[in-house]
Motif scaffolding. Sequence first.
Motif, PDB file in Angstrom:
ATOM      1  N   VAL A 116       0.829  -1.210   0.000  1.00  0.00           N
ATOM      2  CA  VAL A 116       0.000   0.000   0.000  1.00  0.00           C
ATOM      3  C   VAL A 116       0.861   1.257   0.000  1.00  0.00           C
ATOM      4  O   VAL A 116       1.792   1.387   0.794  1.00  0.00           O
ATOM      5  N   SER A 117       0.541   2.185  -0.888  1.00  0.00           N
ATOM      6  CA  SER A 117       1.171   3.505  -0.896  1.00  0.00           C
ATOM      7  C   SER A 117       0.144   4.530  -0.436  1.00  0.00           C
ATOM      8  O   SER A 117      -0.970   4.570  -0.958  1.00  0.00           O
ATOM      9  N   TYR A 118       0.525   5.346   0.560  1.00  0.00           N
ATOM     10  CA  TYR A 118      -0.362   6.376   1.100  1.00  0.00           C
ATOM     11  C   TYR A 118       0.143   7.745   0.647  1.00  0.00           C
ATOM     12  O   TYR A 118       1.225   8.172   1.044  1.00  0.00           O
ATOM     13  N   LEU A 119      -0.652   8.442  -0.176  1.00  0.00           N
ATOM     14  CA  LEU A 119      -0.252   9.743  -0.699  1.00  0.00           C
ATOM     15  C   LEU A 119      -0.365  10.811   0.373  1.00  0.00           C
ATOM     16  O   LEU A 119      -1.343  10.874   1.123  1.00  0.00           O
ATOM     17  N   ARG A 120       0.647  11.685   0.445  1.00  0.00           N
ATOM     18  CA  ARG A 120       0.618  12.805   1.375  1.00  0.00           C
ATOM     19  C   ARG A 120      -0.244  13.934   0.820  1.00  0.00           C
ATOM     20  O   ARG A 120      -0.600  13.934  -0.350  1.00  0.00           O
ATOM     21  N   VAL A 121      -0.555  14.896   1.682  1.00  0.00           N
ATOM     22  CA  VAL A 121      -1.302  16.078   1.249  1.00  0.00           C
ATOM     23  C   VAL A 121      -0.568  17.321   1.734  1.00  0.00           C
ATOM     24  O   VAL A 121       0.282  17.261   2.631  1.00  0.00           O
ATOM     25  N   ASP A 122      -0.896  18.469   1.137  1.00  0.00           N
ATOM     26  CA  ASP A 122      -0.279  19.726   1.565  1.00  0.00           C
ATOM     27  C   ASP A 122      -1.103  20.364   2.686  1.00  0.00           C
ATOM     28  O   ASP A 122      -2.031  19.746   3.225  1.00  0.00           O
ATOM     29  N   LYS A 123      -0.799  21.612   3.011  1.00  0.00           N
ATOM     30  CA  LYS A 123      -1.476  22.280   4.128  1.00  0.00           C
ATOM     31  C   LYS A 123      -2.954  22.538   3.874  1.00  0.00           C
ATOM     32  O   LYS A 123      -3.711  22.826   4.799  1.00  0.00           O
ATOM     33  N   ALA A 124      -3.373  22.430   2.621  1.00  0.00           N
ATOM     34  CA  ALA A 124      -4.788  22.601   2.283  1.00  0.00           C
ATOM     35  C   ALA A 124      -5.503  21.261   2.157  1.00  0.00           C
ATOM     36  O   ALA A 124      -6.698  21.221   1.895  1.00  0.00           O
ATOM     37  N   GLY A 125      -4.753  20.163   2.336  1.00  0.00           N
ATOM     38  CA  GLY A 125      -5.364  18.843   2.234  1.00  0.00           C
ATOM     39  C   GLY A 125      -5.407  18.299   0.816  1.00  0.00           C
ATOM     40  O   GLY A 125      -6.163  17.365   0.535  1.00  0.00           O
ATOM     41  N   LEU A 126      -4.584  18.840  -0.065  1.00  0.00           N
ATOM     42  CA  LEU A 126      -4.601  18.455  -1.481  1.00  0.00           C
ATOM     43  C   LEU A 126      -3.411  17.546  -1.793  1.00  0.00           C
ATOM     44  O   LEU A 126      -2.292  17.807  -1.357  1.00  0.00           O
ATOM     45  N   ILE A 127      -3.671  16.488  -2.562  1.00  0.00           N
ATOM     46  CA  ILE A 127      -2.573  15.605  -2.953  1.00  0.00           C
ATOM     47  C   ILE A 127      -1.687  16.289  -3.991  1.00  0.00           C
ATOM     48  O   ILE A 127      -2.102  17.243  -4.643  1.00  0.00           O
ATOM     49  N   ASP A 128      -0.484  15.784  -4.143  1.00  0.00           N
ATOM     50  CA  ASP A 128       0.462  16.267  -5.149  1.00  0.00           C
ATOM     51  C   ASP A 128       0.358  15.351  -6.364  1.00  0.00           C
ATOM     52  O   ASP A 128       0.647  14.150  -6.264  1.00  0.00           O
ATOM     53  N   ILE A 129      -0.056  15.894  -7.494  1.00  0.00           N
ATOM     54  CA  ILE A 129      -0.238  15.095  -8.705  1.00  0.00           C
ATOM     55  C   ILE A 129       1.076  14.448  -9.146  1.00  0.00           C
ATOM     56  O   ILE A 129       1.089  13.303  -9.620  1.00  0.00           O
TER      57      ILE A 129
END
Length: 387
Positions: A116-129
Motif C-alpha cells: 500500500v502507498s499512502y499519498l501525502r497532502v499539503d497544508k490545504a489537504g490536497l494531494i500532489d499530482i
Amino acid sequence: MEVYLDNGATTRPKEEVINIMVKAMTDYYGNPSSLHRKGIEVEKLVKKARNQVAKALGADEVEIYFTSGGTESNNLAIFGSLEGNKRKGKHIITTRIEHPSVLNVFNELEKRGYDVSYLRVDKAGLIDIDEFKNTLRNDTVLISVMYVNNEVGTIQPISEITNIINKRKNKPLLHVDAIQAFGKVKINLKKLKVDLMSISGHKIHGPKGIGALYVRKGTKIKSIVFGGNQELGIRSGTENVPGILGLGIAADHVKKEFDNNVNKMRNLKVKLLNGIKNNVEGIKINGFIEEDSAPHILNISFKGIRGEVLLHSLEQEGIYVSTGSACSSRKKSFSHVLKEMFLTEDEMEGAIRFSLSFQNTEEEIDYVIDKLKNIVRDLRKVIGGRG
C-alpha cells in the motif's frame, strides 16, 4: 432558535423522502423477489429509484448497486474489485486523509499482503499530482481517492487522476468515495470515467442505512456478501425497499435542484466565514475556502479553546456543530486529517467543523455569528483568568 450545522455527519430527511418511506412500509411492503403482484409492484418501484440515482450521477441504471450505506459501498468497491482482479497486481494506492471506511480497509489489506502507498497532502489537504504519478507502478491494481474530504471540504483533482490513469497501458482501477461530494460537486460519470464510486443516502437528505455503489460497465467485481443473489449477485440480501425509495427521491432532488442548492450553501458558507473573520480574533481556516473547496464545509480552529468545550457551549444556544467527522469525533485522539495538514496540537484541539445545508437560512447564520463571538470571548476570559 435551533441551528443545525452538522450536515456533514447527517442531514434531515426531506418530507418527500419520509412520505415515500412510510408508503413503502404501509402499502409497498411486498418482497421485490416475489412473483406475485405485490412483489412485482415493488420491483418496479425499486427499478425507478435505481434509475433516479443513475440519472443524478450521469450513469446507466445497470451500473448502480444498492448497499446499506457509504461504509459498505467503500468496502465492496475495494475488496470486491481486488477479488475480481487478483492477477493484475498487489500494489494499491490511497491518501492519508481518507475516511476510516477506506483507511481501515487498506490497513487490513496490508495485513493480507498487499503493498500500500499512502499519498501525502499539503497544508490545504490536497494531494500532489506529481507524487501520484511517481507512485504508480506496473503492478498497481487499484487507487482509492476521496472526492471531497469530510472534515475540511478539500476537493481532490479526480479528473486529472483519471486522465493520468487512462493513458497507461496497464490501467489500474479507480475508486472514488463521493459520499461528501454527491449533491455538492457536479458529477457526470459518463465524462468522469472512474470505475467505482460510493454514495450514501443520509448525506443528501435521504434515509440512513442506504447507499449505492456505481460500478462502471466492464469492471470486474466480486461479491463480499453471499446469499440470494440480489443486485445481480453483487450484493445479496433482501432489498431495503423504504431506504431505496427514499434514496431515489433524494437523488432526484439532487439532480433537479443542484445549482440552486449549491449556490445557496456556498453563499451561506461565505457569509458565515466573513462573519467569523470580522468578529472573532485568533482563528485559523483549515483547507481551501473558495471554489476549490466544497460549498458546505467550513473548518476553523479557535486559538486557545478546546473544540469540545466550544461545541457544547454552542449546543447550549441551540447550535449544533462538530469537532470532526461523526465517525471519529467521540475519540480523544487528534484528527488524522488535520495532522496530515501540518496543524499544531493547539490548532487541532481548537478545530470546529461547520457543515451547511440548503435548508439553512441567512437568519440562522446571523444568529450563529452573534452567539459564537460572545461564547469565544467569554471562554477566552475564563481561560485567561485561570492562567
